[in-house]
Design an enzyme around this catalytic site. Sequence first.
Site, PDB file in Angstrom:
ATOM      1  N   ARG A  78     -10.724   4.061  -1.900  1.00 49.74           N
ATOM      2  CA  ARG A  78     -10.303   3.198  -0.792  1.00 49.74           C
ATOM      3  C   ARG A  78     -10.607   3.920   0.515  1.00 49.74           C
ATOM      4  O   ARG A  78      -9.759   4.631   1.052  1.00 49.74           O
ATOM      5  CB  ARG A  78      -8.806   2.913  -0.881  1.00 49.74           C
ATOM      6  CG  ARG A  78      -8.394   1.987  -2.015  1.00 49.74           C
ATOM      7  CD  ARG A  78      -6.897   1.740  -1.973  1.00 49.74           C
ATOM      8  NE  ARG A  78      -6.468   0.612  -2.771  1.00 49.74           N
ATOM      9  CZ  ARG A  78      -5.948   0.712  -3.999  1.00 49.74           C
ATOM     10  NH1 ARG A  78      -5.822   1.885  -4.564  1.00 49.74           N
ATOM     11  NH2 ARG A  78      -5.554  -0.371  -4.645  1.00 49.74           N
TER      12      ARG A  78
ATOM     13  N   HIS B 166       0.804  -1.225   0.000  1.00 45.83           N
ATOM     14  CA  HIS B 166       0.000   0.000   0.000  1.00 45.83           C
ATOM     15  C   HIS B 166       0.830   1.266   0.000  1.00 45.83           C
ATOM     16  O   HIS B 166       0.415   2.285  -0.532  1.00 45.83           O
ATOM     17  CB  HIS B 166      -1.042  -0.031   1.113  1.00 45.83           C
ATOM     18  CG  HIS B 166      -2.160  -0.924   0.715  1.00 45.83           C
ATOM     19  ND1 HIS B 166      -2.183  -2.251   1.049  1.00 45.83           N
ATOM     20  CD2 HIS B 166      -3.206  -0.702  -0.099  1.00 45.83           C
ATOM     21  CE1 HIS B 166      -3.232  -2.792   0.484  1.00 45.83           C
ATOM     22  NE2 HIS B 166      -3.880  -1.892  -0.211  1.00 45.83           N
TER      23      HIS B 166
ATOM     24  N   ASN C 121      -4.466  -6.988  -7.365  1.00 48.24           N
ATOM     25  CA  ASN C 121      -3.375  -6.935  -6.378  1.00 48.24           C
ATOM     26  C   ASN C 121      -3.492  -8.101  -5.408  1.00 48.24           C
ATOM     27  O   ASN C 121      -2.525  -8.811  -5.145  1.00 48.24           O
ATOM     28  CB  ASN C 121      -3.432  -5.640  -5.573  1.00 48.24           C
ATOM     29  CG  ASN C 121      -3.344  -4.418  -6.449  1.00 48.24           C
ATOM     30  OD1 ASN C 121      -2.908  -4.532  -7.579  1.00 48.24           O
ATOM     31  ND2 ASN C 121      -3.749  -3.285  -5.939  1.00 48.24           N
TER      32      ASN C 121
ATOM     33  N   ARG D 207       2.008  -9.939  -1.379  1.00 49.98           N
ATOM     34  CA  ARG D 207       2.154  -8.840  -2.339  1.00 49.98           C
ATOM     35  C   ARG D 207       3.177  -7.792  -1.920  1.00 49.98           C
ATOM     36  O   ARG D 207       3.670  -7.033  -2.743  1.00 49.98           O
ATOM     37  CB  ARG D 207       0.794  -8.172  -2.580  1.00 49.98           C
ATOM     38  CG  ARG D 207       0.211  -7.525  -1.352  1.00 49.98           C
ATOM     39  CD  ARG D 207      -1.247  -7.165  -1.525  1.00 49.98           C
ATOM     40  NE  ARG D 207      -1.464  -5.795  -1.946  1.00 49.98           N
ATOM     41  CZ  ARG D 207      -2.662  -5.238  -2.096  1.00 49.98           C
ATOM     42  NH1 ARG D 207      -3.758  -5.941  -1.887  1.00 49.98           N
ATOM     43  NH2 ARG D 207      -2.787  -3.996  -2.470  1.00 49.98           N
TER      44      ARG D 207
ATOM     45  N   GLU E 143     -11.344 -10.635  -5.562  1.00 49.57           N
ATOM     46  CA  GLU E 143      -9.911 -10.588  -5.253  1.00 49.57           C
ATOM     47  C   GLU E 143      -9.462 -11.808  -4.448  1.00 49.57           C
ATOM     48  O   GLU E 143      -8.311 -11.907  -4.048  1.00 49.57           O
ATOM     49  CB  GLU E 143      -9.554  -9.287  -4.536  1.00 49.57           C
ATOM     50  CG  GLU E 143     -10.414  -8.942  -3.349  1.00 49.57           C
ATOM     51  CD  GLU E 143     -10.076  -7.583  -2.738  1.00 49.57           C
ATOM     52  OE1 GLU E 143      -9.068  -6.974  -3.111  1.00 49.57           O
ATOM     53  OE2 GLU E 143     -10.832  -7.147  -1.861  1.00 49.57           O
TER      54      GLU E 143
ATOM     55  N   ARG F 233     -15.577   2.003  -1.733  1.00 49.21           N
ATOM     56  CA  ARG F 233     -15.364   0.670  -1.189  1.00 49.21           C
ATOM     57  C   ARG F 233     -15.349   0.796   0.323  1.00 49.21           C
ATOM     58  O   ARG F 233     -14.612   1.620   0.869  1.00 49.21           O
ATOM     59  CB  ARG F 233     -14.036   0.097  -1.683  1.00 49.21           C
ATOM     60  CG  ARG F 233     -13.850  -1.326  -1.174  1.00 49.21           C
ATOM     61  CD  ARG F 233     -12.576  -1.919  -1.643  1.00 49.21           C
ATOM     62  NE  ARG F 233     -11.435  -1.307  -0.987  1.00 49.21           N
ATOM     63  CZ  ARG F 233     -10.173  -1.595  -1.295  1.00 49.21           C
ATOM     64  NH1 ARG F 233      -9.921  -2.462  -2.257  1.00 49.21           N
ATOM     65  NH2 ARG F 233      -9.181  -1.023  -0.655  1.00 49.21           N
TER      66      ARG F 233
ATOM     67  N   CYS G  84      -9.593  -3.001 -11.094  1.00 51.25           N
ATOM     68  CA  CYS G  84      -9.084  -1.821 -10.381  1.00 51.25           C
ATOM     69  C   CYS G  84      -7.766  -2.095  -9.654  1.00 51.25           C
ATOM     70  O   CYS G  84      -7.315  -1.266  -8.882  1.00 51.25           O
ATOM     71  CB  CYS G  84     -10.124  -1.283  -9.417  1.00 51.25           C
ATOM     72  SG  CYS G  84     -10.546  -2.438  -8.117  1.00 51.25           S
TER      73      CYS G  84
HETATM   74  C1  PEP Z   1      -6.750  -5.083  -5.206  1.00 50.27           C
HETATM   75  O1  PEP Z   1      -6.580  -5.941  -4.339  1.00 50.27           O
HETATM   76  O2  PEP Z   1      -6.433  -5.247  -6.405  1.00 50.27           O
HETATM   77  C2  PEP Z   1      -7.331  -3.774  -4.863  1.00 50.27           C
HETATM   78  C3  PEP Z   1      -7.631  -2.894  -5.794  1.00 50.27           C
HETATM   79  O3  PEP Z   1      -7.500  -3.485  -3.544  1.00 50.27           O
HETATM   80  P1  PEP Z   1      -6.299  -3.077  -2.552  1.00 50.27           P
HETATM   81  O4  PEP Z   1      -5.087  -2.830  -3.381  1.00 50.27           O
HETATM   82  O5  PEP Z   1      -6.767  -1.854  -1.848  1.00 50.27           O
HETATM   83  O6  PEP Z   1      -6.186  -4.269  -1.675  1.00 50.27           O
HETATM   84 MG    MG Z   2      -7.504  -5.741  -2.432  1.00 53.45          MG
END
Ligand code: PEP
Ligand code: MG
Length: 588
Positions: free
Chosen positions: A305, A198, A461, A472, A438, A341, A509
């Site tokens: 977010r 993040h 992601n 990640r 996801e 979200r 996204c």
């Molecule tokens: C994702 O997981 O691709 C996403 C857009 O949400 P975040 O990156 O906030 O977990």
């Molecule tokens: Mg996510």
Amino acid sequence: MKSFQEIYRAAENKIAGIGAAPGIIIGEAYLYTKEKLQISKADIEDIPKAKKDLTEAIAKSKKELYKIFSIAREKMDEVRAAIFEAQLMILDDPILLDEIGKRIEIERKSPEYIVDDEISKYQSKMILSHESYMKERALDIEDIKQRIIRNLQKKRWESKIDHNVIVVSETLTPADTILLSRNKVLAFITDHGGLTSHAAIISRSLNIPAVVGTHNSTILIKDGDEIIVDGFYGYILTKPTPEQKEFFIEKRRRLIELQKELEELKDEKAVTKDGKEIKLSANVDVSGEIDLVVTSGASGIGLYRSEQILNELGEFPNEDEQAKIYSKLSSRIYPNTITIRVFDIGGDKFRFLDFEEPNPFLGLRGIRLLLENPALFKTQIRAILKASDNRNIKMMLPMISTLKEVKESKRLIEECKQELRDEKLNFDEDIELGIMIEVPSAAVMAKEFAREVDFLSIGTNDLIQYLMAVDRGNDLVSNLYQEFSPVVVRTLKHIVDEAKKAKKPVSLCGEMAADTLAMPLLIGLGVDILSMSPATIPYAKRIIRSFDYKKAKRLANKCNLLNTEEEVKETIEKFFTDNKITRTRQII
Ligand code: PEP
Ligand code: MG
């Protein structure tokens, strides 16, 4: 002129990492260390001096906080600024200060020890409290405690940077990134972290170049060193040679020129050469970004977010405070839409639990945490509904892994709607509800999920993280974090096909949406809404306008039959060469 590859091959002063936010910066390094404060429990003789030190440290802390409070009022809205006002009030609490003074006299221990012990006692009581408001205050108090102790130890406050620098740090949390970005940060470099951590996402949102996962930058780079940061290729050059400097000064000049050209695309549509229009919407991670969205030519906000509010505030705003934030966003973006979200707390995001989970990414995160805390969830749902009067807000649920979670969320939303009806409040009765795809379980059952909701949004992601079982944010395994893995291609195809069969819109996204190399593949697979950080939208438009949809479909079908990441990548790269499409890093 030499190529990037030639420059890097010859360079002995390079550090390799992962290019997390594009851009080229030449500047001075600033080593940001979050040193853990050592508290001395020493006995003291001179009580008057200890009490004088305490008074001075409190006065200095107040002065700092007043300054932060006044900057906050200028830069942020009232709700966000109020957190610092609350901290100032604690510093004026006579009972707390008296108690600390008395204990210094009786116990004859160093003031930093007494401050730490006394304030920690307060904190534990608050953390144990059942009221979430009290728990939230515990976080503010931690900040104040650290500030007083730091001032007692006469150490400088690290997040205060007064001139343009490149921040070099072992790790950065999303909150660090936001706090530091309020100063004059040219670029970020971290030892740890991956492309979709993040902190990396926030750097991209703020349009600050970043290289992450460099392993040992904090050892190889010294405070004040001149360095070059290349957020495209993910390299750093320490103490550059005159030839290297000349090369990168020229690249920066070309990049600025390209950005000017891209600005001209602002009012053009993202349409392929053979006429297929792709909707590009924006991901919003920090409040300041909204103006960038309005000027970037994005068609609305595809992902807001909302948990970022908590990172910026350090606490949960109440229902009316939240409604005010959402309302402001909805009006600012009108007549376009905003997809809010609901809080995706957990993982590497805002910390909610009082204890460390052994596997936070597999733990109580996103919708799981909200359903465990229905009061918290309902406060947010009510706030979103209250702000929905313009009829341009959509609601989205993160981390969905079972149908039961969707149904339970829908039940709570209906409950909130009924409450608002009873209270005779206006809201959008038909507010659309979507879910993030996801988690692999949701991807596999995309058909059943699509039937339950109004839209799907693929969060690559996390989807890649969970499909490949690869953290990640962990650079040690970043080679396994493969956007172009055949398993990702096939999973994306399955989700898109199922959504289309159910006649439900599907967007993407995750960060993959902004990867120019992935664009022909995603569009060929049938994704027709891409949501990305606003700064990347002009780059995406340029690429989309340079190929044919028909050819992209053929490319996607071909990739769907391949067996390795290398084959998929090579096939896409060949598509770029055959169709004479150039990526940014090739142009500058
Ligand atoms: C994702 O997981 O691709 C996403 C857009 O949400 P975040 O990156 O906030 O977990
Ligand atoms: Mg996510």
